[in-house]
Design an enzyme around this catalytic site. Sequence first.
Site, PDB file in Angstrom:
ATOM      1  N   SER A 243       0.851  -1.236   0.057  1.00  0.00           N
ATOM      2  CA  SER A 243       0.038   0.154  -0.073  1.00  0.00           C
ATOM      3  C   SER A 243       0.817   1.233  -0.074  1.00  0.00           C
ATOM      4  CB  SER A 243      -0.839  -0.084   1.177  1.00  0.00           C
ATOM      5  OG  SER A 243      -1.965   0.867   0.957  1.00  0.00           O
ATOM      6  N   ASP A 474      -8.922  -4.359  -5.928  1.00  0.00           N
ATOM      7  CA  ASP A 474      -8.460  -3.550  -4.754  1.00  0.00           C
ATOM      8  C   ASP A 474      -9.138  -2.379  -4.418  1.00  0.00           C
ATOM      9  OD1 ASP A 474      -6.865  -2.136  -3.021  1.00  0.00           O
ATOM     10  OD2 ASP A 474      -5.211  -3.233  -3.379  1.00  0.00           O
ATOM     11  N   HIS A 502      -7.635  -5.681  -0.467  1.00  0.00           N
ATOM     12  CA  HIS A 502      -6.605  -5.019  -0.537  1.00  0.00           C
ATOM     13  C   HIS A 502      -5.024  -5.759  -0.334  1.00  0.00           C
ATOM     14  CE1 HIS A 502      -3.977  -1.394  -0.434  1.00  0.00           C
ATOM     15  NE2 HIS A 502      -3.939  -1.028   0.944  1.00  0.00           N
TER      16      HIS A 502
END
Length: 534
Positions: A243, A474, A502
């Site tokens: 991320s 995602d 995610h």
Amino acid sequence: MITRTSRRALPAAAATLAAAALLAGCTGGSSGKAAPAATTAAAAAPSAAPTPTPTAKPTGAADPALKAFYGQQLAWAACPKDPQNDADTSALQCASLKVPLDYTAPATGALDVAVVRNPATKADQRIGSLLLNPGGPGGSGVQMVTYSPKDFDGPVHDRYDIVGFDPRGVAGTSPLKCLDDQARDGWLNTDAPGDDHGKQLADACQAKYAQVLPFVGTRNTARDMDVLRAALGDQKLSYLGMSYGTYLGSLYAEEFPDRVGRLVLDGATSPSFSLVQHNIEQQAGFERALKAFAADCVTKNPCPLGTDAGRAPQKLADFLDGLKDKPLKSSKGRTLTSSAAWTGVISRLYGGEKAWSGLRNALGWAMARGKADDLLTLADSYNGRDKDGHYEASADAYTAIHCADGATDAPAGEQLQAALTDLAAKAPLVSKHDPLSALFDPDCRIWPFRATEKPHVITSTATAPIIVVGTTGDPATPYAWAEKLTAELGNAVLLTRDGEGHTAYGASKCVRASVDAFLLDGTVPAAGTHCPTD
């Protein structure tokens, strides 16, 4: 775990490595000892020798002013026990890394970066160190390694020391907590934030951390990573970032292209977006994920959204937005506001299909029975609030790092109206209850320090291949961002997971196998490789 203003890219590891409701590092406490905000100039360099004049743009180990930092030895010791967590830390070693507060003036002060390592289990086959970042910004790499020690069991841990560190402003590295617990409760959960909402946080942060705030940006953390690489004795950096951690890895590749070893960027963000553009696209990702959840829910019995797939998403949004006028009470008398309820729902969308049953149950208790407890529990977990009402340290690292990364420019007038129109078109359900917070997340418009960092296309000249991993469903880091970052980096290959949720490393055996082969042997997956979700 860290605080939210609206919908943001949370630390990724808990969803991907534990298939839970995300957040990585959501377990309480830190295994790194909290460091002071800054030490004296005398303590800044491990050597007593005079500090040379730094170069205008720090150049890592080649900068003579940074030589003492790059030459330091880490003093590894047993990690302190966390009274709030009974995790077995007997195999772990903790240390503190000294880095300059300001890389352009390294003699003016230093920070102590919390570091933890889980040594390779087969020392005779050891490759080096694998650095981790779980996301955020604000996720703790120390907590990731400390409280998820089995997540890397197997060939990777056999041959790598698994190393976590806390970025500037996070957990064990000069943590930022600007509001007290009572003020934070109101600040997070209000359905009427008002014009001074962002200023309340900015003023509190400036009052407590004015010396540190200008220096918590990601580029400085990337520089810290290179100092850590040297202190660990590695010629090249091997790194897995999730991320926000993909942004940190991208800046490292830009800043130190000749030091890039085996980099894996999972759940990619693109540094070329403005924060407002980023937030609009992320809201659209959550809109799509909300509809996917609703479509699945109506096939289950019971489903609080009914049986009509076409109407279910609107029914959910209407209930959540309706809490503004008719909030629910928990069994302990707390109020479930619309903002808190949206937080709880969004938190489960990070986890993909494995998290949907828990969300369905929480909504059932709230929508059918008027019980607020389950949704409040989800919101508390997202926000880093424990059962006693205390918020974890470094709650404001998310805002401080974003604002230091150049998010201070914001549209106004006609440009603002155009952005709001675009947001309403792409994410009408998830943004309706507070569109301005969705656009300005975090709100850097009145932040006390103007950042010099700007959105830009990464211009890394690294010759070593980089693996970018993207998930088609995602919600927080849409798949298009992984495609974009792959193209921007140049010498990169995209590995795709087909599915919801995610990040991918903990959600697909196929992705894990491909990434592990790259980390262990340098085997690059074939272009166009797609993997299923487990």
